[in-house]
Scaffold this active site. Structure first.
Site, short mmCIF file in Angstrom:
data_model
loop_
_atom_site.label_atom_id
_atom_site.label_comp_id
_atom_site.label_asym_id
_atom_site.label_seq_id
_atom_site.Cartn_x
_atom_site.Cartn_y
_atom_site.Cartn_z
N SER A 1 -8.50 10.76 -4.04
CA SER A 1 -9.93 10.84 -3.70
C SER A 1 -10.13 10.81 -2.19
O SER A 1 -10.86 11.64 -1.63
CB SER A 1 -10.70 9.65 -4.27
OG SER A 1 -10.57 9.59 -5.63
N ASP B 1 -7.78 3.47 1.98
CA ASP B 1 -7.32 4.82 1.67
C ASP B 1 -7.83 5.83 2.69
O ASP B 1 -7.09 6.70 3.15
CB ASP B 1 -7.80 5.23 0.27
CG ASP B 1 -7.35 4.26 -0.79
OD1 ASP B 1 -6.52 3.38 -0.48
OD2 ASP B 1 -7.82 4.37 -1.94
C1 GLA Z 1 -8.17 1.68 -4.32
C2 GLA Z 1 -9.30 1.55 -3.30
C3 GLA Z 1 -8.82 0.85 -2.03
C4 GLA Z 1 -8.08 -0.46 -2.33
C5 GLA Z 1 -7.04 -0.24 -3.43
C6 GLA Z 1 -6.42 -1.54 -3.88
O1 GLA Z 1 -7.20 2.55 -3.85
O2 GLA Z 1 -9.82 2.82 -2.96
O3 GLA Z 1 -9.91 0.62 -1.18
O4 GLA Z 1 -8.99 -1.47 -2.67
O5 GLA Z 1 -7.60 0.40 -4.57
O6 GLA Z 1 -5.70 -2.12 -2.86
#
Ligand code: GLA
Length: 360
Positions: free
Chosen positions: A120, A164
């Site tokens: 994403s 991310d």
């Molecule tokens: C997803 C979310 C991140 C983070 C991870 C867990 O990837 O998008 O922001 O919280 O989970 O570490």
């Protein structure tokens, strides 16, 4: 098919621009980002590529190699499809560049979706890069990450942290990114030279379950309210005694201990101590399995098999509830560790390897 070819075959013309962004694997520090804590992701070679053309009207026309073709208009409400990412990118960009209207977009991806490898954020980053370059607007990577996160919050529905998007927007290959989510300061640290990380998909697709993710976020907010701290980043293990609810207590324990593990892992990288790094990964997985309760049988099976077959450490990576495991082993042993895990866990499959050798 790459996105430019896909664009050409669908729209019968050349795209104005093609950009891409990589996915990430998180080496340690899970669910700490939305608690203003520490994370340690690294880019993976897999990426998402977008090819776009601006439109004079407010239509969005999209073709994705994975999810097919879709049409909408920018102002229509989110509809749960991948066009919501495009709608979100346009919405936030219009604040900087009001002349932006609709888009034609082709998307191709080599990041398995729903696997905890941040497809994403890669899509958000690739779209924002494409639009900003076409509009000749330079956006700092931190700002880009914040916009990506807002797309997620307002158009996709996960109240995610910023790890991310920061990794996708500012990561460097072969380096881990130590990110302090309180102030978005980053430090790039080279990964081990004689050890590598292999990423194996557990075979169970992440059932996210925006619901479960958002539930964890609410539980940790409750914990910080009880402890009267602005976020769990500022809490210590000794304070856990003040939390009576056993579930909230476990959730807080994971976040507080995980932040500590990230700091220790950073020092292991800097001191070239892969053995202790691996132990921290194992503790992190245990904490996610027992206290944060975001693992699955398939993930646990891959982790146990990796440890039994000579890995220094193994843990689920990403949001959890399915997806991938990241495994640390010596460069020499990595192929045999992977092979044994794949034999032990028939539903699992390899995704990629992160190593200095590979990325040099
Ligand atoms: C997803 C979310 C991140 C983070 C991870 C867990 O990837 O998008 O922001 O919280 O989970 O570490």
């Amino acid at each position: 098919m790459n996105s430019a070819k896909l664009f050409h075959s669908f729209f019968q013309k050349e795209p104005s621009i093609t950009t891409f962004a990589h996915g990430r694997v998180n080496l340690i520090g899970e669910h700490t980002d939305y608690n203003n804590g520490f994370v340690l992701p690294s880019l993976i070679p897999q990426s998402i590529e977008v090819s776009i053309c601006l439109r004079e009207d407010d239509k969005i026309i999209g073709i994705s190699s994975e999810f097919g073709e879709l049409q909408s208009i920018t102002s229509s409400p989110k509809d749960g499809t991948w066009l919501d990412f495009v709608r979100g990118a346009i919405y936030f960009f219009q604040k900087i560049s009001p002349s932006l209207k609709g888009l034609e977009v082709a998307v191709s991806s080599t990041i398995p979706s729903g696997s905890g490898l941040s497809s994403s954020a890669a899509l958000e980053t690739a779209l924002l890069r494409a639009i900003s370059q076409l509009k000749d607007i330079s956006i700092h990577s931190q700002e880009m990450a914040r916009i990506g996160q807002q797309i997620e919050h307002q158009f996709v529905g996960t109240q995610c942290g910023i790890m991310d998007q920061m990794a996708s927007a500012s990561g460097i290959f072969g380096q881990a990114i130590f990110l302090d989510c309180d102030n978005l300061q980053t430090k790039s640290i080279p990964i081990f030279s004689h050890h590598s990380f292999v990423i194996i998909h557990s075979g169970s697709t992440r059932k996210l379950s925006h619901g479960k993710y958002n539930e964890r976020k609410n539980e940790t907010s409750k914990a910080s309210a009880i402890l009267e701290v602005p976020s769990l980043r500022h809490a210590t293990i000794d304070q856990l005694i003040k939390i009576e609810d056993p579930v909230i207590k476990k959730r807080a324990k994971h976040i507080i201990s995980e932040n500590d593990r990230v700091l220790k892992a950073v020092s292991c990288l800097e001191k070239n101590d892969p053995i202790s790094f691996g132990e921290l990964m194992n503790h992190s997985h245990q904490s996610m399995r027992d206290d944060y309760e975001i693992s699955s049988d398939e993930l646990n099976q891959v982790v146990e098999s990796a440890k039994k077959n000579g890995a220094l450490g193994a843990r689920l990576t990403g949001a959890g509830f399915g997806g991938c495991v990241v495994i640390l082993a010596t460069n020499k042993e990595l192929p045999s560790v992977s092979k044994s895990v794949l034999e032990d866990c028939p539903q699992a499959y390899p995704v990629t390897t992160i190593s200095q050798e590979l990325n040099s």
